[in-house]
Design a protein around this motif. Structure first.
Motif, PDB file in Angstrom:
ATOM      1  N   GLY A 108      33.810  28.887  53.926  1.00 53.95           N
ATOM      2  CA  GLY A 108      34.530  28.361  52.779  1.00 53.95           C
ATOM      3  C   GLY A 108      34.352  26.864  52.561  1.00 53.95           C
ATOM      4  N   GLY A 134      33.205  34.139  38.920  1.00 51.91           N
ATOM      5  CA  GLY A 134      33.890  34.214  40.209  1.00 51.91           C
ATOM      6  C   GLY A 134      35.144  33.367  40.168  1.00 51.91           C
ATOM      7  N   TRP A 160      29.546  33.000  60.637  1.00 56.47           N
ATOM      8  CA  TRP A 160      30.846  32.329  60.796  1.00 56.47           C
ATOM      9  C   TRP A 160      31.688  33.187  61.740  1.00 56.47           C
ATOM     10  N   GLY A 213      30.350  35.032  45.440  1.00 53.98           N
ATOM     11  CA  GLY A 213      30.559  35.398  46.838  1.00 53.98           C
ATOM     12  C   GLY A 213      29.601  36.472  47.321  1.00 53.98           C
TER      13      GLY A 213
HETATM   14  C1  LIG Z   1      38.954  36.557  58.090  1.00 52.83           C
HETATM   15  C2  LIG Z   1      38.226  35.383  57.518  1.00 52.83           C
HETATM   16  C3  LIG Z   1      38.512  34.109  57.972  1.00 52.83           C
HETATM   17  C4  LIG Z   1      37.837  33.011  57.450  1.00 52.83           C
HETATM   18  N1  LIG Z   1      38.134  31.771  57.921  1.00 52.83           N
HETATM   19  C5  LIG Z   1      37.548  30.691  57.364  1.00 52.83           C
HETATM   20  C6  LIG Z   1      37.913  29.379  57.792  1.00 52.83           C
HETATM   21  O1  LIG Z   1      38.758  29.198  58.683  1.00 52.83           O
HETATM   22  N2  LIG Z   1      37.302  28.330  57.195  1.00 52.83           N
HETATM   23  C7  LIG Z   1      36.356  28.493  56.223  1.00 52.83           C
HETATM   24  O2  LIG Z   1      35.858  27.499  55.696  1.00 52.83           O
HETATM   25  N3  LIG Z   1      35.963  29.729  55.817  1.00 52.83           N
HETATM   26  C8  LIG Z   1      36.542  30.821  56.358  1.00 52.83           C
HETATM   27  N4  LIG Z   1      36.173  32.077  55.951  1.00 52.83           N
HETATM   28  C9  LIG Z   1      35.028  32.236  55.022  1.00 52.83           C
HETATM   29  C10 LIG Z   1      35.413  32.000  53.576  1.00 52.83           C
HETATM   30  O3  LIG Z   1      36.547  32.766  53.233  1.00 52.83           O
HETATM   31  C11 LIG Z   1      34.254  32.371  52.648  1.00 52.83           C
HETATM   32  O4  LIG Z   1      33.080  31.761  53.103  1.00 52.83           O
HETATM   33  C12 LIG Z   1      34.562  31.899  51.232  1.00 52.83           C
HETATM   34  O5  LIG Z   1      35.638  32.647  50.707  1.00 52.83           O
HETATM   35  C13 LIG Z   1      33.345  32.027  50.318  1.00 52.83           C
HETATM   36  O6  LIG Z   1      33.703  31.539  49.061  1.00 52.83           O
HETATM   37  P1  LIG Z   1      32.964  32.049  47.738  1.00 52.83           P
HETATM   38  O7  LIG Z   1      33.625  31.342  46.615  1.00 52.83           O
HETATM   39  O8  LIG Z   1      31.507  31.942  47.900  1.00 52.83           O
HETATM   40  O9  LIG Z   1      33.275  33.603  47.656  1.00 52.83           O
HETATM   41  P2  LIG Z   1      34.680  34.313  47.504  1.00 52.83           P
HETATM   42  O10 LIG Z   1      35.773  33.437  47.973  1.00 52.83           O
HETATM   43  O11 LIG Z   1      34.495  35.641  48.151  1.00 52.83           O
HETATM   44  O12 LIG Z   1      34.875  34.518  45.936  1.00 52.83           O
HETATM   45  C14 LIG Z   1      34.022  35.341  45.174  1.00 52.83           C
HETATM   46  C15 LIG Z   1      34.659  35.556  43.803  1.00 52.83           C
HETATM   47  O13 LIG Z   1      33.716  36.168  42.917  1.00 52.83           O
HETATM   48  C16 LIG Z   1      34.333  37.266  42.247  1.00 52.83           C
HETATM   49  N5  LIG Z   1      33.251  38.156  41.825  1.00 52.83           N
HETATM   50  C17 LIG Z   1      32.503  38.996  42.572  1.00 52.83           C
HETATM   51  N6  LIG Z   1      31.562  39.574  41.818  1.00 52.83           N
HETATM   52  C18 LIG Z   1      31.708  39.086  40.559  1.00 52.83           C
HETATM   53  C19 LIG Z   1      31.017  39.285  39.327  1.00 52.83           C
HETATM   54  N7  LIG Z   1      29.954  40.098  39.224  1.00 52.83           N
HETATM   55  N8  LIG Z   1      31.452  38.616  38.233  1.00 52.83           N
HETATM   56  C20 LIG Z   1      32.507  37.763  38.308  1.00 52.83           C
HETATM   57  N9  LIG Z   1      33.186  37.526  39.454  1.00 52.83           N
HETATM   58  C21 LIG Z   1      32.783  38.177  40.561  1.00 52.83           C
HETATM   59  C22 LIG Z   1      35.307  37.797  43.267  1.00 52.83           C
HETATM   60  O14 LIG Z   1      36.282  38.600  42.659  1.00 52.83           O
HETATM   61  C23 LIG Z   1      35.872  36.475  43.808  1.00 52.83           C
HETATM   62  O15 LIG Z   1      36.825  35.952  42.917  1.00 52.83           O
HETATM   63  C24 LIG Z   1      36.847  33.194  56.449  1.00 52.83           C
HETATM   64  C25 LIG Z   1      36.563  34.483  55.975  1.00 52.83           C
HETATM   65  C26 LIG Z   1      37.246  35.563  56.501  1.00 52.83           C
HETATM   66  C27 LIG Z   1      36.935  36.940  55.973  1.00 52.83           C
END
Ligand SMILES: Cc1cc2nc3c(=O)[nH]c(=O)nc-3n(C[C@H](O)[C@H](O)[C@H](O)COP(=O)(O)OP(=O)(O)OC[C@H]3O[C@@H](n4cnc5c(N)ncnc54)[C@H](O)[C@@H]3O)c2cc1C
Length: 401
Positions: free
Chosen positions: A298, A20, A164, A117
């Motif tokens: 996030g 990721g 969220w 994610g």
């Molecule tokens: C509109 C919106 C507003 C938001 N506002 C906020 C805010 O104000 N504050 C806050 O804290 N959070 C906010 N969030 C939530 C936050 O964006 C997410 O909770 C956060 O991005 C989660 O992080 P993550 O690293 O778990 O997943 P992600 O950021 O989604 O990253 C996942 C990564 O894994 C990769 N991936 C997927 N499958 C595979 C695989 N099989 N192999 C390798 N890589 C893979 C993807 O390409 C990506 O790079 C918001 C979300 C949205 C949609």
């Protein structure tokens, strides 16, 4: 701080594979690198995306108040000293400590961090989804339709599966302000499963949210579990009630991305302990939306990534006492008024959250998504994402018309 932990007595440094390249992955890479340089620890980031996208400012885009922010992952890799591999994690041989990409490339690891994610899907058939920047045009188009029609009712929905909910309130407040500035006589609604608005942040945040919604003339339907949209535009609730709306914008549902070889809970998310170690999978860690946690956000993803990084280092023999994940929720509520800085300790064993959840801006870590390492890294880039520190301008933009 980079320390002088002896290099492992092997001909290669230990390798951490991070699957990721989103919020949790980048925070973890920075956290690991803050302890060990690339001679001591090799870090590989495996992801299908070429750019890191910052999702939290997407709510501003329909109003022309911000452009989508992203950066090339290669720039991050160069800055931090990690190897970037383009690909998708296909399956994991936990006993053999080998991950395989979907194309069958074997990637041996000493520690694997799953930071893949969750899949963001439409939650309500017939509604306009808002999953991030790529849906901003849909909402902008919807606002233009309301303007063309000379009014209408716009509902913003947080379905029961959404923990969220902050973006729903931001979109509703900005929409109400935008339409009022344009003198368009529209009704704006928030329909949420929460018993109270922004319930996760506690009583005082609820009062702040209620007050803001009321001053913007927004109708609040709290405790409303939406089950569908009727053909005639009605929002249908599970208790049989219906709410009329001409336009409906709904937050997405998050669904798990399962990886063969790794355990999952009943819903398909990955169960971890308080150090982000995946239960029943030695050498595998997980952080962020991929994990079983109730609230997917996030800032929490970053805190869990920090716990994972410390546990990985400790398990690899680095002299560190890994701190457990003790989630503290932080959010900035943006609108056409001064931002509200909100905070709440989520872990039951923590001292109760202070009665006043408002945090002064000066005491706020940089950025809308708060990561101990990621926030200063992004702030240090001249071209990093800029969270507004004042009222968001909603009227007179080219985009919103
Ligand atoms: C509109 C919106 C507003 C938001 N506002 C906020 C805010 O104000 N504050 C806050 O804290 N959070 C906010 N969030 C939530 C936050 O964006 C997410 O909770 C956060 O991005 C989660 O992080 P993550 O690293 O778990 O997943 P992600 O950021 O989604 O990253 C996942 C990564 O894994 C990769 N991936 C997927 N499958 C595979 C695989 N099989 N192999 C390798 N890589 C893979 C993807 O390409 C990506 O790079 C918001 C979300 C949205 C949609």
């Amino acid at each position: 701080m980079v320390t002088n932990t002896p290099a492992p007595t092997r001909d290669r440094p230990r390798t951490v594979l991070i699957a990721g390249a989103g919020i949790a992955a980048l925070e973890a890479a920075l956290a690991l690198r803050s302890h060990l340089d690339s001679d001591r620890l090799a870090i590989t980031v495996l992801a299908p995306n070429d750019r890191f996208r910052y999702p939290a400012l997407a709510v501003l885009e329909p109003f022309g108040a911000a452009a989508a922010w992203s950066m090339p992952l290669q720039a991050f890799a160069d800055d931090v000293g990690v190897e970037l591999r383009h690909g998708v994690l296909g399956d994991v041989d936990v006993a053999g400590r080998v991950a395989r990409t979907s194309e069958g490339v074997a990637l041996p690891y000493d520690g694997l961090l799953l930071a893949t994610g969750a899949r963001s899907d439409r939650s309500l058939d017939g509604a306009t989804p808002f999953r991030g920047a790529h849906d901003a045009d849909r909402v902008a188009d919807l606002l233009e339709r309301v303007a063309r029609d000379g009014g209408g009712t716009v509902a913003f929905v947080a379905p029961a599966t959404v923990s969220w909910s902050l973006p729903v309130y931001e979109l509703a407040l900005l929409t109400a302000a935008h339409l009022q500035a344009a003198e368009i006589p529209a009704r704006v609604l928030v329909v949420t499963h929460e018993a109270d608005p922004l319930a996760l942040f506690g009583d005082d945040a609820q009062a702040i949210a209620r007050d803001k919604l009321a001053r913007h003339g927004i109708e609040l339907h709290a405790g409303a579990a939406v089950v569908g949209l009727g053909e005639d535009g009605w929002i249908e609730l599970d208790d049989g009630r219906r709410i009329a709306a001409d336009h409906v914008v709904a937050m997405p549902e998050l669904h798990p991305r399962t990886v063969p070889g790794l355990p999952t809970d009943d819903a398909g998310f990955v169960p971890v302990d308080e150090h982000a170690r995946v239960l029943g999978a030695p050498g595998v860690y997980a952080a962020g939306d991929v994990t079983s946690g109730d609230v997917k956000q996030g800032g929490l993803a970053c805190q869990q990534a920090d716990a994972a990084a410390e546990a990985i280092l400790a398990d690899l023999g680095h002299p560190i006492a890994p701190a457990p994940y003790r989630p503290v929720l932080r959010g900035i509520l943006l609108s056409d008024e001064e931002p509200e800085y909100l905070r709440s300790a989520l872990a039951a064993e923590q001292p109760p959250a202070p009665r006043e959840p408002r945090v002064r801006r000066l005491a706020w870590p940089q950025g809308k998504i708060v990561g101990h390492h990621l926030s200063p890294y992004l702030a240090g880039r001249g071209d990093g994402p800029r969270t507004p520190d004042g009222a968001v301008p909603v009227a007179g933009s080219d985009r919103a018309g």
